[in-house]
Scaffold this motif. Structure first.
Motif, mmCIF file in Angstrom:
data_model
loop_
_atom_site.group_PDB
_atom_site.id
_atom_site.type_symbol
_atom_site.label_atom_id
_atom_site.label_comp_id
_atom_site.label_asym_id
_atom_site.label_seq_id
_atom_site.Cartn_x
_atom_site.Cartn_y
_atom_site.Cartn_z
ATOM 1 N N GLN A 46 -5.218 65.828 -5.709
ATOM 2 C CA GLN A 46 -6.547 65.310 -6.043
ATOM 3 C C GLN A 46 -6.832 64.160 -5.089
ATOM 4 O OE1 GLN A 46 -7.203 64.590 -10.179
ATOM 5 N NE2 GLN A 46 -8.798 63.100 -9.794
ATOM 6 N N ASP A 47 -7.831 64.303 -4.270
ATOM 7 C CA ASP A 47 -8.139 63.341 -3.213
ATOM 8 C C ASP A 47 -6.904 63.183 -2.328
ATOM 9 O OD1 ASP A 47 -10.725 63.059 -4.206
ATOM 10 O OD2 ASP A 47 -10.117 61.472 -5.580
ATOM 11 N N SER A 48 -6.320 62.002 -2.272
ATOM 12 C CA SER A 48 -5.151 61.791 -1.404
ATOM 13 C C SER A 48 -3.886 61.527 -2.226
ATOM 14 C CB SER A 48 -5.408 60.616 -0.467
ATOM 15 O OG SER A 48 -5.624 59.444 -1.235
ATOM 16 N N PHE A 49 -3.879 61.981 -3.468
ATOM 17 C CA PHE A 49 -2.689 61.790 -4.303
ATOM 18 C C PHE A 49 -2.441 63.033 -5.134
ATOM 19 C CE2 PHE A 49 -6.309 60.094 -6.615
ATOM 20 C CZ PHE A 49 -6.142 60.593 -7.894
ATOM 21 N N TRP A 50 -1.347 63.008 -5.911
ATOM 22 C CA TRP A 50 -0.919 64.180 -6.688
ATOM 23 C C TRP A 50 -0.875 63.849 -8.168
ATOM 24 C CZ3 TRP A 50 -0.126 68.814 -4.308
ATOM 25 C CH2 TRP A 50 -0.080 68.788 -2.908
ATOM 26 N N ILE A 51 -1.211 64.818 -8.990
ATOM 27 C CA ILE A 51 -1.120 64.677 -10.449
ATOM 28 C C ILE A 51 -0.326 65.861 -10.981
ATOM 29 C CG2 ILE A 51 -3.330 63.470 -10.583
ATOM 30 C CD1 ILE A 51 -4.548 66.051 -11.693
ATOM 31 N N TYR A 52 0.186 65.704 -12.181
ATOM 32 C CA TYR A 52 0.819 66.861 -12.810
ATOM 33 C C TYR A 52 0.206 67.102 -14.180
ATOM 34 C CZ TYR A 52 3.898 63.775 -15.594
ATOM 35 O OH TYR A 52 4.397 62.828 -16.459
ATOM 36 N N GLU A 53 0.192 68.370 -14.548
ATOM 37 C CA GLU A 53 -0.300 68.783 -15.850
ATOM 38 C C GLU A 53 0.767 69.644 -16.514
ATOM 39 O OE1 GLU A 53 -5.079 69.043 -14.900
ATOM 40 O OE2 GLU A 53 -3.898 70.880 -14.825
ATOM 41 N N VAL A 54 0.988 69.390 -17.793
ATOM 42 C CA VAL A 54 1.913 70.198 -18.578
ATOM 43 C C VAL A 54 1.075 70.982 -19.572
ATOM 44 C CG1 VAL A 54 3.852 70.182 -20.185
ATOM 45 C CG2 VAL A 54 3.771 68.514 -18.319
ATOM 46 N N TYR A 55 1.284 72.285 -19.564
ATOM 47 C CA TYR A 55 0.562 73.177 -20.459
ATOM 48 C C TYR A 55 1.514 73.692 -21.534
ATOM 49 C CZ TYR A 55 -3.295 73.228 -17.155
ATOM 50 O OH TYR A 55 -4.336 72.853 -16.348
ATOM 51 N N ASN A 56 0.976 73.856 -22.732
ATOM 52 C CA ASN A 56 1.714 74.456 -23.836
ATOM 53 C C ASN A 56 0.906 75.659 -24.302
ATOM 54 O OD1 ASN A 56 3.381 75.044 -25.950
ATOM 55 N ND2 ASN A 56 2.865 73.241 -27.158
ATOM 56 N N ASP A 57 1.453 76.843 -24.093
ATOM 57 C CA ASP A 57 0.740 78.081 -24.433
ATOM 58 C C ASP A 57 -0.654 78.117 -23.802
ATOM 59 O OD1 ASP A 57 2.795 79.200 -25.970
ATOM 60 O OD2 ASP A 57 2.172 78.067 -27.742
ATOM 61 N N ASP A 58 -0.725 77.835 -22.523
ATOM 62 C CA ASP A 58 -1.967 77.860 -21.741
ATOM 63 C C ASP A 58 -2.978 76.789 -22.145
ATOM 64 O OD1 ASP A 58 -1.027 79.979 -20.193
ATOM 65 O OD2 ASP A 58 -1.825 81.467 -21.580
ATOM 66 N N ASN A 59 -2.591 75.858 -23.009
ATOM 67 C CA ASN A 59 -3.467 74.744 -23.380
ATOM 68 C C ASN A 59 -2.957 73.476 -22.704
ATOM 69 O OD1 ASN A 59 -5.066 76.269 -25.231
ATOM 70 N ND2 ASN A 59 -3.377 76.136 -26.687
ATOM 71 N N LEU A 60 -3.875 72.707 -22.110
ATOM 72 C CA LEU A 60 -3.495 71.454 -21.458
ATOM 73 C C LEU A 60 -2.902 70.515 -22.492
ATOM 74 C CD1 LEU A 60 -3.422 69.746 -18.898
ATOM 75 C CD2 LEU A 60 -5.723 68.949 -19.473
ATOM 76 N N PHE A 61 -1.681 70.075 -22.263
ATOM 77 C CA PHE A 61 -0.965 69.221 -23.213
ATOM 78 C C PHE A 61 -0.853 67.795 -22.673
ATOM 79 C CE2 PHE A 61 3.063 67.941 -25.401
ATOM 80 C CZ PHE A 61 2.596 68.055 -26.685
ATOM 81 N N ILE A 62 -0.517 67.655 -21.390
ATOM 82 C CA ILE A 62 -0.406 66.345 -20.746
ATOM 83 C C ILE A 62 -1.024 66.446 -19.360
ATOM 84 C CG2 ILE A 62 1.161 64.615 -19.777
ATOM 85 C CD1 ILE A 62 3.187 65.409 -21.933
ATOM 86 N N ARG A 63 -1.861 65.469 -19.027
ATOM 87 C CA ARG A 63 -2.400 65.333 -17.667
ATOM 88 C C ARG A 63 -2.045 63.932 -17.209
ATOM 89 N NH1 ARG A 63 -6.708 67.398 -14.323
ATOM 90 N NH2 ARG A 63 -7.531 65.731 -13.028
ATOM 91 N N GLN A 64 -1.211 63.819 -16.188
ATOM 92 C CA GLN A 64 -0.723 62.517 -15.736
ATOM 93 C C GLN A 64 -1.226 62.254 -14.317
ATOM 94 O OE1 GLN A 64 1.205 60.484 -17.832
ATOM 95 N NE2 GLN A 64 0.593 58.978 -16.314
#
Length: 116
Positions: A46-64
């Protein structure tokens, strides 16, 4: 002579127990559990940095978007760093632990951030 025989028998018994202990470790079971989990990790630029997302059963659970546990809003500057911490968080979730990340976790994973 009998004492020498007893020593060899004890030594052989210890060796057999050690081999059995390492052979029957649940490491392979844990790897299979990770593969069969309902959690999934996605690392996004995203732009000039990185994020991670954790999904649980295809649902967004954590967006960091920011590095957890550090002061300020510091971002992941590499995909590898975001992926390491995302995998750590996912592993904690799989083990039914609270997915808290500490400075110690960041240091153990060689995550680069500014110490304020």
């Amino acid at each position: 002579m009998k004492n020498n025989y007893n020593s060899k028998a004890v030594f052989l018994g210890i060796i057999i127990l050690c081999v059995a202990f390492f052979y029957f470790q649940p490491g392979d079971v844990e790897k299979n559990a990770v593969n069969e989990t309902s959690f999934a990790l996605q690392v996004i630029e995203q732009d000039s940095f990185w994020i991670y997302e954790v999904y649980n059963d295809d649902n967004l659970f954590i967006r960091q978007e920011y590095i957890p546990a550090v002061k300020g809003r510091q971002v992941f500057t590499s995909k590898a760093d975001a992926e390491k911490i995302g995998n750590l968080v996912m592993r904690k979730l799989i083990e039914n632990k609270i997915p808290v990340v500490s400075i110690k976790d960041l240091d153990a994973n060689a995550i680069h951030f500014k110490r304020i």
